[in-house]
Scaffold this motif. Sequence first.
Motif, short mmCIF file in Angstrom:
data_model
loop_
_atom_site.label_atom_id
_atom_site.label_comp_id
_atom_site.label_asym_id
_atom_site.label_seq_id
_atom_site.Cartn_x
_atom_site.Cartn_y
_atom_site.Cartn_z
N ASP A 183 -9.15 1.83 -9.11
CA ASP A 183 -10.04 1.44 -8.00
C ASP A 183 -9.24 0.89 -6.83
O ASP A 183 -9.68 0.96 -5.68
CB ASP A 183 -11.07 0.42 -8.46
N ASP A 184 -8.06 0.31 -7.11
CA ASP A 184 -7.20 -0.18 -6.03
C ASP A 184 -6.75 0.98 -5.14
O ASP A 184 -6.61 0.83 -3.92
CB ASP A 184 -5.96 -0.88 -6.60
N LEU A 185 -6.53 2.14 -5.77
CA LEU A 185 -6.11 3.32 -5.03
C LEU A 185 -7.26 3.87 -4.19
O LEU A 185 -7.10 4.15 -3.00
CB LEU A 185 -5.61 4.39 -6.01
N TYR A 186 -8.42 4.00 -4.80
CA TYR A 186 -9.59 4.47 -4.05
C TYR A 186 -9.91 3.52 -2.89
O TYR A 186 -10.36 3.95 -1.83
CB TYR A 186 -10.80 4.58 -4.96
N GLY A 187 -9.66 2.24 -3.11
CA GLY A 187 -10.03 1.23 -2.12
C GLY A 187 -9.26 1.31 -0.82
O GLY A 187 -9.72 0.82 0.21
N ILE A 188 -8.07 1.92 -0.85
CA ILE A 188 -7.28 2.01 0.38
C ILE A 188 -7.25 3.42 0.96
O ILE A 188 -6.56 3.67 1.94
CB ILE A 188 -5.84 1.50 0.15
N LEU A 189 -8.03 4.31 0.36
CA LEU A 189 -8.09 5.68 0.86
C LEU A 189 -9.44 5.94 1.53
O LEU A 189 -10.49 5.53 1.03
CB LEU A 189 -7.90 6.68 -0.28
N ARG B 149 0.83 -1.21 0.00
CA ARG B 149 0.00 0.00 0.00
C ARG B 149 0.86 1.26 0.00
O ARG B 149 0.53 2.25 -0.66
CB ARG B 149 -0.91 0.01 1.23
N HIS B 150 1.95 1.21 0.75
CA HIS B 150 2.84 2.38 0.83
C HIS B 150 3.44 2.69 -0.54
O HIS B 150 3.63 3.87 -0.89
CB HIS B 150 3.94 2.13 1.85
N LYS B 151 3.73 1.65 -1.29
CA LYS B 151 4.29 1.86 -2.63
C LYS B 151 3.29 2.59 -3.51
O LYS B 151 3.65 3.42 -4.33
CB LYS B 151 4.66 0.51 -3.25
N ILE B 152 2.01 2.28 -3.31
CA ILE B 152 0.97 2.94 -4.09
C ILE B 152 0.73 4.37 -3.62
O ILE B 152 0.64 5.30 -4.41
CB ILE B 152 -0.35 2.14 -4.00
N LEU B 153 0.67 4.56 -2.29
CA LEU B 153 0.31 5.85 -1.73
C LEU B 153 1.49 6.78 -1.48
O LEU B 153 1.31 7.97 -1.26
CB LEU B 153 -0.43 5.65 -0.40
N HIS C 234 -8.09 12.62 -11.07
CA HIS C 234 -8.75 11.60 -11.88
C HIS C 234 -9.88 12.19 -12.71
O HIS C 234 -10.02 11.89 -13.92
CB HIS C 234 -9.30 10.50 -10.96
N GLU C 235 -10.68 13.06 -12.11
CA GLU C 235 -11.78 13.68 -12.84
C GLU C 235 -11.27 14.61 -13.93
O GLU C 235 -11.84 14.67 -15.03
CB GLU C 235 -12.69 14.45 -11.87
N LEU C 236 -10.18 15.34 -13.64
CA LEU C 236 -9.60 16.22 -14.65
C LEU C 236 -9.05 15.39 -15.81
O LEU C 236 -9.24 15.74 -16.99
CB LEU C 236 -8.48 17.06 -14.03
N ALA D 9 -5.13 5.07 -13.96
CA ALA D 9 -6.39 5.21 -14.68
C ALA D 9 -6.33 4.51 -16.03
O ALA D 9 -7.27 3.81 -16.43
CB ALA D 9 -6.73 6.70 -14.86
N LEU D 10 -5.22 4.66 -16.74
CA LEU D 10 -5.07 4.02 -18.05
C LEU D 10 -4.93 2.51 -17.93
O LEU D 10 -5.33 1.77 -18.83
CB LEU D 10 -3.85 4.61 -18.77
N ASP D 11 -4.37 2.06 -16.81
CA ASP D 11 -4.24 0.61 -16.58
C ASP D 11 -5.51 -0.01 -16.02
O ASP D 11 -5.57 -1.22 -15.76
CB ASP D 11 -3.07 0.34 -15.62
#
Length: 360
Positions: A269-275, A247-251, A289-291, A263-265
């Motif tokens: 959702d994995d990122l949203y899932g741990i936040l 998780r730390h590697k992601i965040l 993400h929205e931009l 987003a392209l990959d």
Amino acid sequence: MFYLPSKEECDYIVENSKQFFRKDFEFLGKEVAVYHYKQGDFEEFKKYNAWELRALTFIKNDGKWERFLGIHKFFELNQAPGWMVEDLIDKKIIKVQEKIDGTLMQPILIDGKIYFKSKLRFDSYQALRSNEILKKSPNLKEFILKCFDEGKIPLFEYVSEKSQVVMDYGKEALILIQVRDLKTGEYDLEFEKKAQKYNVECAPVCEPKPLRDYLEEKEVCVSKEGWVLIFEDMKFVKLKTDEYLKRHKILGDIKENNIIQMALDRNIDDLYGILNPKSEKYEYVKEIHELFNKKYHNLKRDIKKALKLPKSEMKKRFANHPQYEVIALCHKRKDLSELDEWLKKQTKKLKGAKKFLERE
């Protein structure tokens, strides 16, 4: 066992090592000097016996410098000599605490009043919020003052939904992690007993199993950052779970380019899932993400328009488009199959990502 340097010794270390620094400022009319480090190079800590230069704070009262300890510097397993598995595998562990993934907070006593400080500041968001918690917690205030009366300093981790680091605790809290003697630096290994009398939340204490057992547990545990292992010779060791490191590697480096890549990959959702949705990190990811989705949708729209035009007309109409290169590429291919890969290459680095999002 713990060597506590004087202010003069701290100044000598700062003057002779590029790794350590001093921050000077005033707080409530008092001179303050805080000592910390820029890098965690083991050799520099060893050379200068500088293990205490981690948020070590001096406050000048009546012409004398009063010292307030933080947590001494120690390393993760396999991070430095003496902290390797082979150094510790057969040593006895006498206490294990869950490692809390928050912000270290020191209560500083000034003219009989408590003010929380993060590593370098009294005015950080975490310090100010800790002061607010204190105002609403008379038991906590009483406990801290009792510790100071006994010549000890309690040390906390501040956690909250808004300032999520990696782990989501789903609450705002000050969690007591250690209590130290201000004169000797010794740690009170049974501070939880006294804290419970004041209803002060403490880091969970775990069974002092052999290191081998925790090496196995770190591979399967998903609910905590890890543990602080305290050995019989009072060596402290950090052991983090595999899930936390993942998780730390992601965040750990959430920036525009990383968000776009995820987003392209199709794995954002994995990122949203741990936040935590209330955290600042979540809001930042959502904004980027929205931009990106808006820019991506507009680019696809332009490409689809270009595909309907003859080559000469396409060049004339889109020559000044900021993404003309991919528009021409898709026009040549007669589809959008190259779009995502082109975007991944263009936004892989932060500069390219900001350019695409027009956030330069």
